[in-house]
Write an enzyme that holds these catalytic residues in place. Sequence first.
Site, PDB file in Angstrom:
ATOM      1  N   GLY A  13      87.327  -8.159 -84.146  1.00  0.00           N
ATOM      2  CA  GLY A  13      87.991  -8.780 -83.296  1.00  0.00           C
ATOM      3  C   GLY A  13      88.724  -9.890 -83.966  1.00  0.00           C
ATOM      4  O   GLY A  13      88.929 -11.114 -83.238  1.00  0.00           O
ATOM      5  N   GLY A  16      91.994 -11.879 -82.318  1.00  0.00           N
ATOM      6  CA  GLY A  16      91.811 -12.473 -81.120  1.00  0.00           C
ATOM      7  C   GLY A  16      91.812 -14.069 -81.181  1.00  0.00           C
ATOM      8  O   GLY A  16      91.997 -14.439 -82.376  1.00  0.00           O
ATOM      9  N   GLN A  17      91.597 -14.486 -80.263  1.00  0.00           N
ATOM     10  CA  GLN A  17      91.781 -16.103 -79.975  1.00  0.00           C
ATOM     11  C   GLN A  17      90.531 -16.578 -81.028  1.00  0.00           C
ATOM     12  O   GLN A  17      90.868 -17.837 -81.723  1.00  0.00           O
ATOM     13  CB  GLN A  17      91.324 -16.484 -78.558  1.00  0.00           C
ATOM     14  CG  GLN A  17      91.688 -17.948 -78.537  1.00  0.00           C
ATOM     15  CD  GLN A  17      91.050 -18.463 -76.981  1.00  0.00           C
ATOM     16  OE1 GLN A  17      90.317 -17.785 -76.449  1.00  0.00           O
ATOM     17  NE2 GLN A  17      91.536 -19.708 -76.828  1.00  0.00           N
ATOM     18  N   ASN A  58      87.650   0.245 -84.775  1.00  0.00           N
ATOM     19  CA  ASN A  58      87.349   0.208 -83.263  1.00  0.00           C
ATOM     20  C   ASN A  58      85.819   0.274 -83.006  1.00  0.00           C
ATOM     21  O   ASN A  58      85.360   1.241 -83.642  1.00  0.00           O
ATOM     22  CB  ASN A  58      88.181   1.223 -82.413  1.00  0.00           C
ATOM     23  CG  ASN A  58      87.898   1.246 -81.173  1.00  0.00           C
ATOM     24  OD1 ASN A  58      87.354   0.436 -80.643  1.00  0.00           O
ATOM     25  ND2 ASN A  58      88.870   2.036 -80.473  1.00  0.00           N
ATOM     26  N   TYR A 148      82.717  -8.248 -66.036  1.00  0.00           N
ATOM     27  CA  TYR A 148      82.485  -9.077 -67.215  1.00  0.00           C
ATOM     28  C   TYR A 148      81.067  -9.796 -67.414  1.00  0.00           C
ATOM     29  O   TYR A 148      80.424  -9.755 -68.306  1.00  0.00           O
ATOM     30  CB  TYR A 148      83.674 -10.022 -67.550  1.00  0.00           C
ATOM     31  CG  TYR A 148      83.536 -10.915 -68.593  1.00  0.00           C
ATOM     32  CD1 TYR A 148      83.571 -10.446 -69.778  1.00  0.00           C
ATOM     33  CD2 TYR A 148      83.483 -12.474 -68.456  1.00  0.00           C
ATOM     34  CE1 TYR A 148      83.706 -11.300 -71.030  1.00  0.00           C
ATOM     35  CE2 TYR A 148      83.673 -13.248 -69.539  1.00  0.00           C
ATOM     36  CZ  TYR A 148      83.547 -12.649 -70.891  1.00  0.00           C
ATOM     37  OH  TYR A 148      83.696 -13.471 -71.778  1.00  0.00           O
ATOM     38  N   LYS A 152      77.862  -9.240 -69.710  1.00  0.00           N
ATOM     39  CA  LYS A 152      77.376 -10.256 -70.774  1.00  0.00           C
ATOM     40  C   LYS A 152      76.044 -10.432 -70.459  1.00  0.00           C
ATOM     41  O   LYS A 152      75.044 -10.768 -71.514  1.00  0.00           O
ATOM     42  CB  LYS A 152      78.247 -11.582 -70.381  1.00  0.00           C
ATOM     43  CG  LYS A 152      79.628 -11.586 -71.092  1.00  0.00           C
ATOM     44  CD  LYS A 152      79.432 -11.612 -72.441  1.00  0.00           C
ATOM     45  CE  LYS A 152      80.807 -10.894 -73.105  1.00  0.00           C
ATOM     46  NZ  LYS A 152      80.635 -10.834 -74.676  1.00  0.00           N
TER      47      LYS A 152
HETATM   48  C1  AKB Z   1      87.135 -15.856 -69.460  1.00  0.00           C
HETATM   49  O1  AKB Z   1      87.640 -16.745 -68.675  1.00  0.00           O
HETATM   50  O2  AKB Z   1      86.963 -14.517 -69.123  1.00  0.00           O
HETATM   51  C2  AKB Z   1      86.351 -16.166 -70.740  1.00  0.00           C
HETATM   52  C3  AKB Z   1      85.036 -16.592 -70.732  1.00  0.00           C
HETATM   53  C4  AKB Z   1      84.651 -17.879 -69.807  1.00  0.00           C
HETATM   54  O3  AKB Z   1      84.069 -16.078 -71.039  1.00  0.00           O
HETATM   55  N1  AKB Z   1      87.281 -17.231 -71.473  1.00  0.00           N
END
Ligand code: AKB
Length: 325
Positions: A13, A16-17, A58, A148, A152
Amino acid sequence: MAEREVKNIMVIGAVGQIGSELTMALREKYGNDNVVAVGRKTKPSDELRDSGPFEFANCNDKESIENLVKKYDIDTIHHLAAILSGTGEANPELAWKVNMDGLKNVLDIARDYKLARLIVPSSIAVFGPGTPLQNTPQQTILRPNTIYGVTKVAGELLCDYYFEKWGVDVRGMRFPGLISYKTPPGGGTTDYAVAIYYEAVKTGKYECFVEERTTLPMMYMPDAINCHIDLQNADGSKLRYRNAYNVTGFSFDVKTLADSIRKVIPEFEVTYKPDFRQKIADSWPDSIDDTAAKEDWGWTPEYSLDGMTEDMIKNLRIMHEKGEI
Ligand code: AKB
């Protein structure tokens, strides 16, 4: 157990940022040739491609990562490939595939190739509407309502499992919103705190997708990079929460952020048009208790909000003058 030495690092990655800056910081510390940048598709910057090894692979194609681990004799991976909260809600299948299946592939490789270290960032997205919002404790309710956040929490647990069962030395921190000027974030809820600076410099105006009152924990990228490297090098025997450390820089609502920008750009204007990300932001903490990270491995962020604002605007102005943004 004595820590194994970190010598040959791979950043998955890397375009990425976080990855674009972490790769350069690791190259500075460990030598350009010893840090392999791995991107999936996006064209890397000249700096990233020319300063050391760069490869495309990947995390959902296990063999492609495995081949690079063998080719470069990798002993440490920073695994940053992830689908963030906003994109995840638009495509939950993809979020699961990348954040869970991709993570499992990398964990399997860390186990099978006996890596010295694997670093996998988690997020404040592990918290949910039932979590205490203020000074959110290290040990608390983890019932997120975004895909998400679900990936996590599950990711933290999967990493713990690989450590407990197979001794994989995997570590992770729960990042808040990350603010930087070099590479924009993509698909997150906290992205407004980056976009606001770009627009302040480019147009003097910003239409914000969360309300003025919205308060979230944030961190400036130089602190996030130190966080990665310090956790990688921490004494493993002291890590009580090895895959799940609360970390934060500071917290602010959008009005306070805009006021900080107005100290440098007085005519800056913000309007508000909340979208689906408001609900996500409202389910996350206002502020974070990161005492455990401070105690266990000496986590110390350096930047204040106004210090970050000055640095962001100074650098974005240079980029704007060069026509880069
Ligand atoms: C998001 O906003 O999805 C991310 C995070 C807080 O994990 N920047």
